[in-house]
Design a protein around this motif. Structure first.
Motif, short mmCIF file in Angstrom:
data_model
loop_
_atom_site.label_atom_id
_atom_site.label_comp_id
_atom_site.label_asym_id
_atom_site.label_seq_id
_atom_site.Cartn_x
_atom_site.Cartn_y
_atom_site.Cartn_z
N HIS A 1 -2.61 -5.79 -19.53
CA HIS A 1 -1.17 -5.74 -19.23
C HIS A 1 -0.41 -6.91 -19.86
O HIS A 1 0.67 -6.73 -20.43
CB HIS A 1 -0.94 -5.72 -17.73
N TYR B 1 1.25 -2.25 -6.87
CA TYR B 1 1.14 -1.75 -8.23
C TYR B 1 -0.16 -2.23 -8.85
O TYR B 1 -0.68 -3.29 -8.50
CB TYR B 1 2.36 -2.15 -9.08
N ARG B 2 -0.67 -1.41 -9.72
CA ARG B 2 -1.94 -1.69 -10.38
C ARG B 2 -1.64 -1.97 -11.85
O ARG B 2 -0.89 -1.22 -12.49
CB ARG B 2 -2.89 -0.49 -10.25
N LEU B 3 -2.23 -3.04 -12.36
CA LEU B 3 -2.03 -3.41 -13.75
C LEU B 3 -3.32 -3.20 -14.52
O LEU B 3 -4.41 -3.47 -14.01
CB LEU B 3 -1.63 -4.89 -13.86
N TRP C 1 -0.03 2.74 -11.02
CA TRP C 1 -0.29 1.99 -12.24
C TRP C 1 0.98 1.75 -13.03
O TRP C 1 1.90 2.56 -13.02
CB TRP C 1 -1.24 2.76 -13.16
#
Lengths: 982, 189
Positions: free
Chosen positions: A596, A590-592, A612
């Motif tokens: 965040h 997962y991309r933050l 994301w």
């Protein structure tokens, strides 16, 4: 229960006792036992009930080809069904239970199905449970489901961890029997990088099961010495408990390593590892599997494969019976008789189908020539065998040898077919092997020990020479050349009792004959109609015999009948191993966004957008649902100022002398005229003229542009642009690199957005409307010297900017913006409010760029420049694409303002039937507009631009709704764009 | 002006953890600047690099250290390379620009990437769980580099020492990247 069936010898540590249970009964064994050998030692003959007929079954083999002894291991969530007891290493505290019975193993209520066998023959389910149709769902299917299947799942999540890995070698040796060990020694001594893999926990293959001598010592001893030498070589990786289950392209092999299946506790480590092995060459030394002979009632507990019987005696120090008869069509069956007699086990008879003299002397054994077994007695354990001439011979174990099948499977995984050797009555590898693979030993049809050793050395030598590695000279140890004469004999025709072929799926000779009689004559149809060979053992002990029966019935030869296709995996692979680490939270990375943490600390609800996590909205105490939050964020942004993290949109840095020309070619509209310090909206077309992405591109220098793309298409756009750069126009000086993750980017939108930014932008940068008008851009600094980029662009339709700082400052930046915005009641807003505002403004997004629409449909037809070429230009002008009555992007509002609109609804003129012919277009995006107080939508409708004010019906058959809507401008808010330019 | 200055928070800053003899540590203050060689002016660019850094641009898939070991030049493609060096402030691009002038096209890649050093005698045992590239001593020399995919993440792997590797991956997925590397180390210790 004591170990009543032990004999002397074997590779056991009798100094240690392991306690285990089977169906709750306490039993004992030793390290070195498998569960099967320990069960036999404790006198446990009955281990399961067969699949269809629930007949009592016992252990049949000593290896992975086992069809009967399938047990359930481990408690609770670790429970694993269909585990072969023959390859399960015994450990202290093991609990196993049998499968496939109602009530106890000894008294299975479902055994009544055996009486119904005439109705349950091949393909019975195509002929039964048909009527009445209504009974199927409520009665037949649940009943079948309840009685079908073998083991039971725990229905809980698998608590074990699994892993994967990548290995590289010059030579992969598959199988550590005599051929494999010779190949590995040859290659290892040559300095090549070798991986030697064996599915067993003790390498050596059949050397561990035989009393053959090798190099002047016992075969097992020689194997141990070879393994010790290999283990001392840095360039050799020895992998035990590892099955190479598939031969894939480019020399890549799949292998499953079982790390903790032999331990009581996994100890926090991965249970199994799925390896990809990249080999430059491979030697398949997978040995061969013995096959039985079919005869009446040949499935009783106590009927076993002959070489397996002697494996139990020689390797595991246990005899499966006290009075053993042997049925054989070849010399090798005699070896079992001799080994049993050597351990003091009574061999009552050797029944040889051939009319030939005795192969060796077995004291006390009667040699019955030219004979066969036609029937047996003893439902829960063999009591006697009946010969074809009617004689009955008492026996509690019948060792059957019908010959050997080379394990050719991996040679066929890339479409190769095996070829028949008449002298062996068996299939051997064909000519088309997977590239880089050689086959050695019994797998190659070289059935004696001496031949296996020689082939092991020879195959490794040629593989090494192909790789340019000088093979080290390796002597062949002296080995016996055992007698291996055989005569084909597949099944006994005498007798009326059912004769089993596939023990696991309960398929008999009669089923094969019936399938042929019903027209299922090809071997592929035979397999699927009878299900022979389709169980977890994949027909390892039944395929060839079934072919032989089919061949007889059709009058063809066995090679003419052919085989079905061997596919990976060679033995079962757990789903957990295939998944590896990709489960639960770790299914995908997962991309933050850089802010965040700030968002999480400030009430954000997150949504997955590809990989994301984006803030969807920021709930405040007192709000009763997401609509409250989203409506508030929209109203506050339009009234004052809102801030949204838009880092996820792709950012592509474009530099070069020909950058502007390049952009001219990838965008539909022109970019070479864009001035430094200005931003322009751009639309990209596919080669076929369909619009596929849009964004803004800023010119921050003469030869320097920064492009944004949509979040979803960032990778696609980059990939296509890089292809164009490298392959279409390699003569242009232009260079691309992604900077998506490098800049934290925030939309600051609303009438107070400039006022807010003035508080953080360093004073040497003038961001007044005159100095920094709509669509301007600049490299600036903020907060006393931090580098930043400012773009005056608006997705919301308000006076708005996007400000970018190096991503390391993103989280702090959000806090700084909110603090600076506090006096203006600034709100953070998420993707929902972002979406509502762009719909209110009439901006196209993914729903509108759905792969079916063109610039013409979007109302941007004039943006496709005629003055310069671009990707998609030509094909976008195809007549059907530029029709006057093409669908056009318009706005829609419900005539009855209280009604909500539904995305996906199709537009039908009033008075017309709602069908495909009358389809006028469809609704792409809807939202409740807090600014207007009612539902609004965007959509495509035929000739929409000439039909403003017209009322049509928005019909959704999926939702069962219909709403009258007025066609209006897509720009619900500030259609003249005054706010943008304030 | 707001009271609060911008505090930098690179995603893996300060991370340093050992698993048996395997060390997983984020290098401090690693700055990365990309450079692209202008088409037709590659020679001039390479001369500028030689002058500015005192070292030749290495071949594709190779890297070398220069400036007394403080700087690494990493060649990624025909016309592209990275310059890696230790630098705490967000003006790394300016430092490289000062050396090369207009000879190459530059972007600041510092915050695009996060980095982990994986080192120790058993580090390959951990890396073989996620790295498809052959990292054997004979196959991957000190200085060699490759782009690959580890657990669905794009990663650049560089061998920096006898038993030491530097891994670069996208900064937005830093947490997943760290988890993938540390799980590998934990699984083999």
């Amino acid at each position: 229960m004591s170990q009543v069936n032990r004999v002397s010898g074997g590779q056991l540590d009798r100094g240690r006792t392991l306690r285990f249970t089977f169906n709750g009964k306490p039993m004992q064994g030793h390290p070195g036992d498998t569960l099967a050998s320990a069960l036999l030692a404790n006198g446990q003959k009955l281990v399961g009930r067969s699949f269809k007929y629930h007949r009592p079954r016992g252990i049949f083999t000593a290896g992975p080809e086992e069809p009967n002894a399938l047990v359930q291991l481990r408690p609770g969530a670790f429970q694993e069904p269909n585990t072969r007891a023959t390859v399960t290493e015994l450990w202290d505290g093991l609990h196993a239970s049998s499968q496939n019975h109602r009530m106890s193993l000894e008294h299975d209520l479902m055994a009544v199905t055996d009486l119904l066998s005439p109705f349950l023959s091949a393909g019975f389910y195509y002929k039964t449970f048909m009527w009445p149709r209504a009974f199927w769902e409520k009665l037949y299917e649940p009943a079948i489901r309840a009685s079908a299947g073998l083991g039971r799942l725990s229905m809980q999540e698998d608590p074990d961890a699994y892993d994967k890995g990548f290995l590289h070698c010059d030579l992969l040796v598959i199988g550590a029997g005599p051929a494999g060990l010779m190949a590995a020694l040859t290659a290892g001594r040559s300095g090549a990088r070798v991986i030697l893999a064996d599915e067993d926990f003790t390498p050596g293959g059949r050397l561990n099961a035989e009393t053959l001598e090798l190099g002047g010592m016992a075969g097992a001893e020689w194997a141990r010495a070879a393994v010790a030498e290999l283990a001392g070589m840095d360039n050799v990786r020895l992998m035990t408990r590892t099955t190479v289950h598939g031969a894939y392209d480019h020399g890549i092999y799949g292998a499953l390593e079982r790390c903790t299946d032999h331990l009581a506790e996994p100890g926090g480590k991965p249970r199994q590892i799925l390896w990809r092995i990249y080999s430059r060459g491979a030697v398949l030394a997978a040995g061969s599997t013995e096959r039985p002979i079919a005869f009446g009632n040949n499935d009783r507990p106590g009927v076993m494969l002959a070489a397996s019987v002697r494996a139990y005696v020689n390797r595991y120090g246990v005899t499966p019976g006290r009075r053993v008869a042997v049925l054989t069509n070849n010399d090798d069956g005699w070896r079992t008789a001799a080994d049993l007699a050597a351990k003091g086990v009574e061999v009552i008879a050797i029944i040889d189908t051939r009319d030939a003299p005795a192969v060796c002397d077995v004291p006390g054994a009667r040699h019955v020539r030219n004979a066969a077994v036609a029937d047996t007695t003893g439902r829960k354990g063999l009591r006697s065998v009946t010969l074809a001439d009617g004689q009955m011979i008492p026996a509690d174990c019948l060792a059957v040898s019908g010959g050997w099948n080379p394990n050719v499977h991996l040679t066929c995984h890339q479409g190769g077919r095996p070829q028949w050797r008449e002298d062996l009555s068996a299939f051997v590898p064909g000519d088309a092997l997977p590239p880089g693979m050689a086959v050695a030993g019994a797998a190659n049809g070289a059935m004696t020990l001496a031949a296996a050793l020689a082939e092991g050395r020879a195959s490794a030598t040629t593989r090494l020479e192909d790789l340019g590695i000088t093979p080290a000279g390796t002597d062949l140890p002296r080995a016996e050349d055992e007698p291996r004469e055989a005569a084909a004999f597949w099944h006994v025709r005498q007798g009326r009792s059912r004769a089993w072929l596939d023990l696991q799926n309960d398929v008999t000779v009669k089923d094969v004959k019936q399938a042929n009689a019903e027209g299922f004559r090809s071997v592929e149809l035979l397999k699927r109609y009878t299900t022979l060979g389709m169980a977890t053992d994949q027909g390892k002990t039944s395929n060839i015999a079934a072919l032989a029966v089919l061949a007889e019935e059709t009058g063809n030869t066995i090679p003419e009948t052919g085989t079905t296709v061997f596919r990976p995996p060679y033995t079962p692979v757990s789903m957990g191993a295939l998944a590896g680490r990709a489960r639960g939270r770790d299914f995908r990375p997962y991309r933050l966004t850089p802010s965040h943490e700030w968002a999480a600390a400030n009430g954000a609800t997150f949504v997955e957008v590809g990989n994301w996590l984006r803030a969807q909205w920021f709930a405040r105490p007192g709000e009763s649902g997401w609509r409250d939050s989203v409506d508030r964020e929209v109203l506050m942004t339009r009234a004052s100022v809102g801030i949204c993290d838009v880092t996820t949109l792709g950012k592509i840095d474009v530099q070069g002398r020909d950058a502007a020309e390049f952009l001219n070619r990838v965008y539909a509209n022109g970019f070479s005229t864009l001035a430094v310090g200005r931003v322009r909206y751009g639309l990209m077309l596919r080669e076929d003229g369909i619009a596929y992405d849009d964004g803004t591109t800023a010119r921050i220098g003469e030869h320097h542009f920064v492009m944004t793309t949509t979040t979803a298409n960032a990778v696609t756009v980059f990939r296509r642009m890089e292809f164009a750069r490298q392959c279409l126009w390699p003569n242009l000086d232009v260079h691309l690199i992604s900077t998506t993750d490098g800049w934290a980017q925030f939309a600051v939108a609303g009438p107070n957005s400039r006022n807010l930014l003035r508080k953080i932008v360093d004073s040497d940068h003038d961001i007044s409307n005159e100095a920094f008008p709509f669509m301007a851009c600049a490299e600036i600094s903020i907060c006393g010297g931090t580098p930043a980029r400012l773009f005056r662009i608006s997705f919301s339709g308000e006076l708005a900017y996007e400000i970018a700082v190096p991503a390391r400052y993103g989280n702090a930046m959000m806090g700084v913006l909110m603090e600076a915005g506090a006096e203006f009641d600034a709100v953070p807003y998420g993707t929902e409010a972002l979406g509502v505002m762009r719909i209110e403004k009439g901006h196209a997004a993914g729903n509108e760029l759905n792969g079916q629409t063109t610039a013409h449909n979007l109302g941007m037809g004039r943006m496709v420049s005629r003055k310069k070429d671009c990707i998609g230009n030509i094909l976008s002008q195809r007549p059907e694409m530029v029709r006057d009555d093409a669908v056009k992007l318009m706005g829609f509002r419900p005539v009855d303002r209280t009604q909500p609109l539904v995305a996906g609804a199709h537009f039908i003129n009033r008075g017309e039937t709602a069908n495909m012919e009358n389809d006028q277009g469809w609704m792409t995006s809807v939202a409740h507009s807090p600014s207007l107080g009612h539902s609004i939508g965007l959509g495509f409708v035929k000739s929409g631009d000439t039909r403003k004010g017209e009322i049509v019906r928005a019909v959704s058959p999926v939702h069962g709704t219909e709403v009258e809507v007025e066609i209006v401008s897509a720009h619900f808010i500030d259609p003249e764009g005054k706010r943008l330019r304030a | 002006m707001p009271d609060q200055a911008l505090t930098p928070a690179p995603p893996l800053a300060g991370h340093d953890r050992s698993f048996g003899s395997i060390r997983v540590a984020a290098p401090e203050n690693l700055a990365i600047v990309s450079l692209a060689l202008p088409l037709g002016e590659e020679d001039a660019a390479e001369r500028a690099i030689e002058t500015g850094f005192g070292a030749d641009l290495p071949g594709i898939g190779k890297s070398l250290t220069c400036e007394a070991g403080r700087t690494r030049l990493l060649r990624l493609g025909i016309d592209s390379a990275f310059v890696l060096f230790e630098h705490p402030a967000p003006d790394a691009l300016g430092i490289v620009a000062a050396k090369l002038g207009d000879a190459a096209y530059l972007t600041d890649q510092t915050d695009v990437w996060c980095a982990l050093g994986v080192s120790g005698p058993d580090c390959r045992a951990a890396l073989e769980r996620i790295c498809p590239v052959d990292l054997h001593d004979d196959a991957f020399a000190v200085g060699d580099a490759a782009r690959t995919v580890m657990e669905h993440l794009g990663v650049i792997v560089i061998r920096t020492g006898k038993d030491a590797f530097l891994l670069l991956s996208a900064s937005s997925s830093a947490r997943s990247f760290l988890h993938a590397v540390e799980t590998s180390a934990a699984n083999v210790t």
